[in-house]
Design an enzyme around this catalytic site. Structure first.
Site, short mmCIF file in Angstrom:
data_model
loop_
_atom_site.label_atom_id
_atom_site.label_comp_id
_atom_site.label_asym_id
_atom_site.label_seq_id
_atom_site.Cartn_x
_atom_site.Cartn_y
_atom_site.Cartn_z
N LEU A 131 0.87 -1.17 0.00
CA LEU A 131 0.00 0.00 0.00
C LEU A 131 0.90 1.22 0.00
CD1 LEU A 131 -2.66 -0.94 2.74
CD2 LEU A 131 -2.95 -1.05 0.25
N ASP A 132 0.47 2.29 -0.65
CA ASP A 132 1.25 3.52 -0.62
C ASP A 132 1.42 4.00 0.81
OD1 ASP A 132 1.27 3.44 -3.37
OD2 ASP A 132 -0.40 4.85 -3.60
N LYS A 133 2.45 4.79 1.05
CA LYS A 133 2.75 5.29 2.39
C LYS A 133 1.51 5.89 3.06
CE LYS A 133 5.39 8.91 4.75
NZ LYS A 133 6.38 10.02 4.61
#
Length: 301
Positions: A131-133
């Site tokens: 997942l993106d940051k």
């Protein structure tokens, strides 16, 4: 080597004999000389005749020495489910999944190595997808090589179901699908873009859940899992995510939406087949406080 494998390529034979390991992993071990045929190194394309002796270096099963970027760190984790085969983590916004340029430590990978030290022996500490940051929500982590191989194959055959809640700017009129290939942006290499020629297949289904004056709450279901897929796809139909610093530069006219400090995206549901038992399993994650508060403020209008 079984006689019935005569005439096969070595890499194909190994994949057949050792299905608990991925082809890429077996290929890497061959290149590193960790798998030998009749006592010597062998290329994957070599033909076998049957009767050869296969040897695996014992170091293959040993945990690699951790690098500085892969040191265990005592970082709090929200573990939704865990058994001897896998873990499901509810990742908080702001936590980077894997060490990289500009983020050598303080990541989910470092936290996983502290929580389960045996993950040092699994590539990427068992991380199957990312997942993106600044995206919150559920992701699965494999605790064995066999589970990791199975989960990667499930991702490839699209039996892992991932559902996201997204707050898109503007009025999304109806449910729909964005089917547009993705690749690296030609100029801004940290960004992704729709690349019609040479891009990787990418498909996002979305459904309208709730409308507000200047935004729409939608559910997105991934058919593929490319980097920044939802963010790029929604921006491409003129409905970027609220708070998205990379793909949502348009101003909404609502200060609450424009001031939201991250992309309003949450992986709320994850479903898969258990790699050991074959049981269908699913988990759900409530909206994090910042996202939920924004929705409540919009509802009061």
């Amino acid at each position: 080597m079984p006689a019935e494998c005569a005439g096969w390529r070595l890499d194909a034979t190994l994949a057949k004999l050792y299905p608990e390991h991925s082809r890429s992993r077996l290929q890497a071990w061959l290149k590193e000389g960790l798998i030998r045929l009749d006592g010597g190194a062998a290329e994957g394309k070599r033909k076998v005749y049957g009767g050869e002796r296969i040897e695996f270096d014992v170091g293959v099963a040993a945990p690699p020495a951790p690098t500085l970027a892969e040191a265990a760190e005592d970082i709090p984790l929200t573990v939704v489910f865990e058994d001897e085969h896998l873990m499901v983590i509810d990742k908080s916004a702001g936590l980077v999944v894997h060490p990289g340029n500009g983020q050598p430590s303080g990541t989910l990978l470092n936290a996983l190595l502290h929580h389960a030290p045996q993950l040092a022996g699994i590539p990427r500490a068992g991380i199957v997808h990312r997942l993106d940051k600044d995206t919150s929500g559920l992701l699965v982590v494999a605790k064995t090589l066999t589970a990791q191989t199975d989960l990667v194959r499930q991702m490839q055959t699209r039996t892992v179901k991932r559902h996201y809640l997204a707050l898109a700017l503007g009025n999304v009129e109806r449910d729909g699908t964005v089917d547009a290939p993705l690749g690296r942006h030609a100029v801004q290499r940290t960004k992704m873009a729709i690349v019609r020629s040479g891009g990787k297949e990418a498909r996002t289904h979305y459904a309208v859940l709730e409308r507000f004056a200047r935004a729409t709450l939608i559910e997105c279901r991934l058919e593929t899992g490319r980097t920044h897929q939802i963010r790029v796809h929604l921006a491409s139909i003129k409905h970027p995510l609220a708070g998205d610093p990379a793909y949502g530069k348009a101003r909404s006219g609502d200060a609450r939406l424009d001031a939201f400090p991250r992309q309003a995206l949450h992986a709320w549901r994850l479903a898969l087949r258990h790699p050991a038992t074959g049981a269908e399993m699913a988990w759900e994650s409530p909206l994090p406080a910042d996202f939920a508060q924004l929705l409540e403020e919009l509802r009061r209008e």
